[in-house]
Design an enzyme around this catalytic site. Sequence first.
Site, PDB file in Angstrom:
ATOM      1  N   HIS A  29      17.720  56.438  43.917  1.00 43.68           N
ATOM      2  CA  HIS A  29      18.796  57.157  44.613  1.00 43.68           C
ATOM      3  C   HIS A  29      19.859  56.185  45.130  1.00 43.68           C
ATOM      4  O   HIS A  29      21.061  56.367  44.871  1.00 43.68           O
ATOM      5  CB  HIS A  29      18.198  57.945  45.783  1.00 43.68           C
ATOM      6  CG  HIS A  29      19.206  58.731  46.558  1.00 43.68           C
ATOM      7  ND1 HIS A  29      19.510  60.046  46.279  1.00 43.68           N
ATOM      8  CD2 HIS A  29      19.995  58.386  47.613  1.00 43.68           C
ATOM      9  CE1 HIS A  29      20.438  60.472  47.110  1.00 43.68           C
ATOM     10  NE2 HIS A  29      20.746  59.480  47.940  1.00 43.68           N
ATOM     11  N   GLU A  30      19.410  55.158  45.836  1.00 49.01           N
ATOM     12  CA  GLU A  30      20.370  54.215  46.414  1.00 49.01           C
ATOM     13  C   GLU A  30      21.053  53.375  45.337  1.00 49.01           C
ATOM     14  O   GLU A  30      22.210  52.987  45.494  1.00 49.01           O
ATOM     15  CB  GLU A  30      19.660  53.306  47.429  1.00 49.01           C
ATOM     16  CG  GLU A  30      19.036  54.047  48.601  1.00 49.01           C
ATOM     17  CD  GLU A  30      20.018  54.915  49.366  1.00 49.01           C
ATOM     18  OE1 GLU A  30      21.230  54.603  49.366  1.00 49.01           O
ATOM     19  OE2 GLU A  30      19.590  55.915  49.963  1.00 49.01           O
ATOM     20  N   HIS A  33      24.183  55.176  44.213  1.00 49.36           N
ATOM     21  CA  HIS A  33      25.309  54.915  45.108  1.00 49.36           C
ATOM     22  C   HIS A  33      25.884  53.522  44.867  1.00 49.36           C
ATOM     23  O   HIS A  33      27.108  53.335  44.759  1.00 49.36           O
ATOM     24  CB  HIS A  33      24.858  55.009  46.575  1.00 49.36           C
ATOM     25  CG  HIS A  33      24.496  56.388  47.033  1.00 49.36           C
ATOM     26  ND1 HIS A  33      25.299  57.489  46.823  1.00 49.36           N
ATOM     27  CD2 HIS A  33      23.410  56.849  47.730  1.00 49.36           C
ATOM     28  CE1 HIS A  33      24.728  58.557  47.355  1.00 49.36           C
ATOM     29  NE2 HIS A  33      23.581  58.199  47.895  1.00 49.36           N
TER      30      HIS A  33
END
Length: 370
Positions: A29-30, A33
């Site tokens: 997920h990170e 980003h």
Amino acid sequence: MGFLSATGGTLIGTILPFLVVLTVVVFVHELGHFWVARRTGVAVSVFSIGFGPELLGWNDRKGTRWKLSAIPLGGYVRFIDDADAASRPDGERSQVDGAFQSKGLAARAAVVAAGPAANFLFAIAVLAALFYAFGKPMIAPVAGSVEPDSPAAAAGFAPGDRILSIDGNPIESFADIQRIVMLRNGVSLAIDVDRAGSRLTLHATPRAREIVDGFGEKQIVPVLGLRQTNPTVELRSFGPFGALREAVHETWSIVDSTLSSVAGMFSGRTSTAQISGPIGIARVSGQVAALGLIPLVNLAAILSISIGLINLFPIPMLDGGHLAFYAIEALRGRPLPERAQEIGYGIGFAIVLGLMAFGVLNDIAKIASG
């Protein structure tokens, strides 16, 4: 000595699989980003797995601090102009070189949406690889027996009936039946069945009752009353493109079921007892890990979908909350006032904290009742 053995068994058998799965999903997920931020010229100051004090870390050549933190229940990417790990903007630093807030609306939205998108893409890739390498085992949607005084009995089901469709939705496995029925408590369903070569339509209304799932957990869910007796497992094989297509379909099915379940909770048709916190997820992780590596990898894909979807909910502090702010900015032609955003983050924090507390209480109640 027995206590130490039990404690060590709990650590290895439950907590460790949970932390491994969660760490992988949070990292993906990170990384979404981070990857888009770097490509849009946003300076990333911190990439953290976990919260709290740093345990170990290093700086890359562009100045990002990569670190593993003491509380391994999440993670974050902090941009150079973020005030905190929730990515609240720091107005005083919004004009420094590489500041996130200095980027255009489309670039900011892309960076925020990249986290959930990475979770979905990761899940699709994992599921496609599993389907291609091992196929997809499915329990045939055949009624082994019919419980007395159940909705299925009232509708006229008989042992050996093969369910073909429910309300027009094709049924390929017993799991498809459960996925639809659990979201239709008190709703009459038109069910097409094959009975000894003849097609007929039966009408049944699922009724909620307490069951014990495959992991020994008690749940209150809507059921028809169809039982599996000596279930037939059918293994579907796929080529690379077929596996990818099936993975996309499976991902969408999980998203659709989750959204329908959330809607059912608001309408009262679905029990809020289904909400789990970290304790419940850890218990499931340990139980799945006991089944082997492949089921644990499959769980990682499912959890990745869940985290990606939850982060898209329009709650401030979550990615969906940021995207909601950007949508308002696009309509207004300018960002919301800083005070309004602060209030929104406060409300979002309270909602997230409340949901976590509710999930933990549900987990404790399940343990106590078990």
